[in-house]
Write an enzyme that holds these catalytic residues in place. Structure first.
Site, short mmCIF file in Angstrom:
data_model
loop_
_atom_site.label_atom_id
_atom_site.label_comp_id
_atom_site.label_asym_id
_atom_site.label_seq_id
_atom_site.Cartn_x
_atom_site.Cartn_y
_atom_site.Cartn_z
N GLU A 17 10.38 15.50 15.32
CA GLU A 17 10.62 15.40 13.88
C GLU A 17 9.69 16.35 13.14
O GLU A 17 8.47 16.28 13.29
CB GLU A 17 10.36 13.97 13.40
CG GLU A 17 10.72 13.79 11.93
CD GLU A 17 10.38 12.41 11.40
OE1 GLU A 17 9.27 11.91 11.66
OE2 GLU A 17 11.22 11.84 10.69
N LYS A 62 0.85 -1.20 0.00
CA LYS A 62 0.00 0.00 0.00
C LYS A 62 0.88 1.24 0.00
O LYS A 62 1.52 1.57 1.00
CB LYS A 62 -0.92 0.05 1.23
CG LYS A 62 -1.97 1.15 1.04
CD LYS A 62 -2.62 1.59 2.32
CE LYS A 62 -1.86 2.62 3.07
NZ LYS A 62 -1.70 3.92 2.36
N GLY A 106 7.08 4.63 8.07
CA GLY A 106 6.25 5.82 8.24
C GLY A 106 6.54 6.46 9.57
O GLY A 106 7.65 6.32 10.12
N CYS A 161 13.79 10.70 6.20
CA CYS A 161 13.71 10.22 7.59
C CYS A 161 15.03 10.40 8.31
O CYS A 161 15.07 10.63 9.51
CB CYS A 161 13.30 8.76 7.59
SG CYS A 161 14.33 7.77 6.49
N GLY A 201 3.57 3.84 13.71
CA GLY A 201 4.31 2.61 14.05
C GLY A 201 3.89 2.08 15.41
O GLY A 201 3.68 0.87 15.59
N GLU A 222 10.10 0.87 10.24
CA GLU A 222 11.10 1.89 9.91
C GLU A 222 10.43 3.23 10.16
O GLU A 222 9.55 3.64 9.41
CB GLU A 222 11.51 1.79 8.44
CG GLU A 222 12.19 0.49 8.07
CD GLU A 222 13.66 0.43 8.49
OE1 GLU A 222 14.18 1.46 8.96
OE2 GLU A 222 14.25 -0.64 8.35
P1 NAD Z 1 2.54 8.07 8.10
O1 NAD Z 1 2.87 7.22 9.27
O2 NAD Z 1 1.49 9.09 8.26
O3 NAD Z 1 2.06 7.15 6.88
C1 NAD Z 1 2.87 6.12 6.36
C2 NAD Z 1 1.97 5.10 5.67
O4 NAD Z 1 1.13 4.49 6.65
C3 NAD Z 1 1.04 5.68 4.62
O5 NAD Z 1 0.91 4.75 3.57
C4 NAD Z 1 -0.28 5.80 5.39
O6 NAD Z 1 -1.42 5.75 4.56
C5 NAD Z 1 -0.23 4.59 6.28
N1 NAD Z 1 -1.00 4.69 7.52
C6 NAD Z 1 -1.40 5.82 8.17
N2 NAD Z 1 -2.07 5.49 9.30
C7 NAD Z 1 -2.07 4.12 9.37
C8 NAD Z 1 -2.58 3.19 10.31
N3 NAD Z 1 -3.21 3.58 11.41
N4 NAD Z 1 -2.38 1.86 10.09
C9 NAD Z 1 -1.71 1.45 8.99
N5 NAD Z 1 -1.22 2.29 8.05
C10 NAD Z 1 -1.38 3.62 8.24
O7 NAD Z 1 3.92 8.69 7.62
P2 NAD Z 1 4.16 9.70 6.42
O8 NAD Z 1 3.76 11.06 6.86
O9 NAD Z 1 3.60 9.14 5.16
O10 NAD Z 1 5.75 9.59 6.27
C11 NAD Z 1 6.63 10.36 7.00
C12 NAD Z 1 7.23 9.54 8.13
O11 NAD Z 1 7.89 8.39 7.60
C13 NAD Z 1 8.30 10.30 8.87
O12 NAD Z 1 8.13 10.11 10.24
C14 NAD Z 1 9.60 9.64 8.39
O13 NAD Z 1 10.67 9.77 9.28
C15 NAD Z 1 9.17 8.24 8.20
N6 NAD Z 1 10.08 7.51 7.31
C16 NAD Z 1 10.95 6.60 7.87
C17 NAD Z 1 11.85 5.90 7.05
C18 NAD Z 1 12.81 4.90 7.63
O14 NAD Z 1 13.40 4.16 6.87
N7 NAD Z 1 12.97 4.86 8.94
C19 NAD Z 1 11.85 6.14 5.67
C20 NAD Z 1 10.96 7.07 5.15
C21 NAD Z 1 10.07 7.75 5.99
#
Ligand code: NAD
Length: 490
Positions: A399, A194, A246, A302, A251, A268
């Site tokens: 962050e 997804k 995310g 990230c 997480g 991650e």
């Molecule tokens: P987010 O957590 O809002 O969303 C990430 C994904 O999760 C999206 O596809 C979203 O639709 C889905 N999602 C949202 N709520 C959910 C739930 N309750 N259950 C399951 N899935 C859900 O994050 P974002 O704003 O899209 O991305 C930014 C974040 O990602 C930042 O915190 C960044 O540091 C992190 N990130 C981490 C890495 C890593 O490798 N550690 C890499 C890239 C981004």
């Protein structure tokens, strides 16, 4: 350093001629469907999400908001393919098919880079030179492992786990998909991916590639939608493993959901990396590294070096050089090959960054913003530097995920290590010094998954990546990246 160099007055009253990358050959569909069991299927919810270009606010396409019935079909298709096609297939044949995905990404590299930039807002230079080549490299790398798992885990028999649910964010849409798909497929698993709700378009191209490469139906399924769709996928009883990238908040929610279940998971999550500049560092290179670590890709990384620590004796010099360099950054049309900083991915993310800048000011931070002209339409944020902040400020602790840097000073190695570790995150970091001993001390004592020395943001598929503390668990990349996708017998 001569006085002449440090007092150089940069003439910023000039500009490059536009060098836009053509997008005329990119043919986006008005609407995409879900990719389930090797076919494109409309969602049973009949709800669609508008996908817009964050640099222009123009609609690019729309994708389904998948619901429970769609997820059910996707997981069933993945299970069927796992049992009857993919896991029984000779590993060398699986490897050839994954290799084909890599080749086809390369063949369509220019088109994919343009779509990534239009969909996500990142500069074309970044999508063209980083996202797409690294995504292809991941598939090449894990294609090679498919028939060599016995060497990856000597003396053990590595078996696939089953069906993986893979959920990714918007900052590196194709690359994050590659990080997820390639090891899962190499180890013999099938999956449901997804993408993020604002950036699903390169995943739609990936679906075409998967189909044309001859990956059997159901091995890779791609469903679109927001957080609710992700939740349904995480909760599905026939999913064996969750791979999530995310925010830390989501997480943690996933961990709560999975508590008590036998599903495996890797997370991650977010970061707040320390970038440490010692007085003996090559300062011009360090300044370039700071710019790269936080301002390129709009700070949507990230592992961005969002906390800068400068040794006190060179603080004034570093800040001056940094501000001069910030004034030279080109903010604007992401499709222009000269652009350094593109659009913020969404209005929501822009408002989040703006709110943090306000918080930083209210907490007493001093702000410096580059005097760039921001375009009228779209979502933009000028490169921003906070000084006069301390460990307790929110802009130092949380962050922001935007082009906002918080600077502090330090005197000794021990002091900076303590300050760098004073955060709930532990994803990455950087150290700039002429002395190897300092590099070893800092890299050993900072609790972060990856720490770069005299460089920043370097990635390679052979190298594991992942966090400590609230930055997550599990590793992606390298042999370690296969681990979450295998059951080791024997
Ligand atoms: P987010 O957590 O809002 O969303 C990430 C994904 O999760 C999206 O596809 C979203 O639709 C889905 N999602 C949202 N709520 C959910 C739930 N309750 N259950 C399951 N899935 C859900 O994050 P974002 O704003 O899209 O991305 C930014 C974040 O990602 C930042 O915190 C960044 O540091 C992190 N990130 C981490 C890495 C890593 O490798 N550690 C890499 C890239 C981004």
């Amino acid at each position: 350093m001569s006085d002449k160099e440090t007092t150089l007055d940069f003439d910023t009253d000039w500009s490059y001629s536009p060098a836009p990358q053509s997008s005329t050959e990119v043919k986006l569909r008005d609407r995409y469907n879900l990719f389930i069991g090797g076919k494109y299927q409309p969602s049973q919810t009949k709800d669609y999400l508008e996908i817009i270009n964050p640099a222009t606010e123009e609609k690019l396409s729309e994708v389904p908001q998948a619901g429970a019935a769609d997820i059910q079909s996707a997981v069933e298709a993945a299970r069927e393919a796992y049992t009857h096609t993919w896991s029984p297939m000779p590993a060398a044949d699986r490897g050839k098919l994954i290799f084909r995905i890599a080749r086809m990404i390369q063949e369509r590299a220019r088109e994919i880079a343009v779509i990534e930039t239009m969909d996500g807002g990142k500069p074309i230079r970044e999508s063209r030179d980083v996202d797409v080549p690294l995504a292809a490299a991941h598939f090449f790398y894990y294609a090679g492992w498919a028939d060599k798992l016995d060497y990856a885990f000597p003396g053990r028999s590595a078996q696939p786990i089953g069906v993986a649910a893979q959920i990714i964010p918007w900052n590196f849409p194709l690359l994050m998909a590659a990080w997820k798909l390639a090891p899962a497929l190499a180890a013999g698993n099938t999956l449901v991916l997804k993408p993020a709700e604002t950036t699903p378009l390169t995943a739609m191209v990936l679906a075409e590639i998967v189909r044309e490469a001859g990956i059997p139906p159901g091995v890779v399924n791609i469903v679109t939608g927001g957080g609710e769709t992700g939740q349904i996928l995480v909760r599905h009883p026939d999913v064996d493993k969750i791979a999530f990238t995310g925010s830390t908040a989501v997480g943690k929610e996933i961990m709560r959901t999975l508590a008590g279940s036998t599903k495996r998971y890797t997370l991650e999550l977010g970061g707040k990396a320390a970038n440490i500049i010692f007085a003996d560092a090559a300062l011009d290179q360090a300044v370039e590294g700071i710019i790269d670590s936080i301002f390129f890709n709009q700070g949507h990384v990230c592992c961005a070096g969002s906390r800068l620590f400068v040794q006190e004796s060179v603080y004034a010099e570093v800040i001056k050089k940094l501000q001069e360099r910030m004034e030279m950054l080109i903010v604007g049309n992401p499709l222009d090959k000269n652009t350094d900083i593109g659009a913020i991915n969404s209005r929501e993310q822009l408002e989040r960054i703006q709110a943090f800048v306000e918080i930083g000011k209210q907490e007493g931070g001093e702000v410096y913003q580059s005097k760039c002209n921001l375009p009228d339409n779209g979502f933009w944020h000028a490169p921003t530097l906070f000084s006069n902040v301390s460990q307790s400020h929110r802009v130092v602790q949380e962050e922001i995920f935007g082009p906002v840097l918080a600077v502090q000073t330090f005197r000794t190695v021990d002091e900076v290590i303590e300050k760098a570790n004073n955060t709930p995150y532990g994803l990455s970091g950087g150290v700039w010094t002429d002395k190897g001993a300092k590099i070893f001390k800092v890299t050993r004592e900072i609790r972060a998954g990856v720490i770069w020395a005299n460089t920043f943001n370097k990635f390679d598929p052979t190298s594991p990546f992942g966090g400590y503390k609230e930055s997550g668990m599990g590793r992606e990349g390298g042999v370690e990246g296969l681990m979450p996708y295998v059951r080791l017998d024997g």
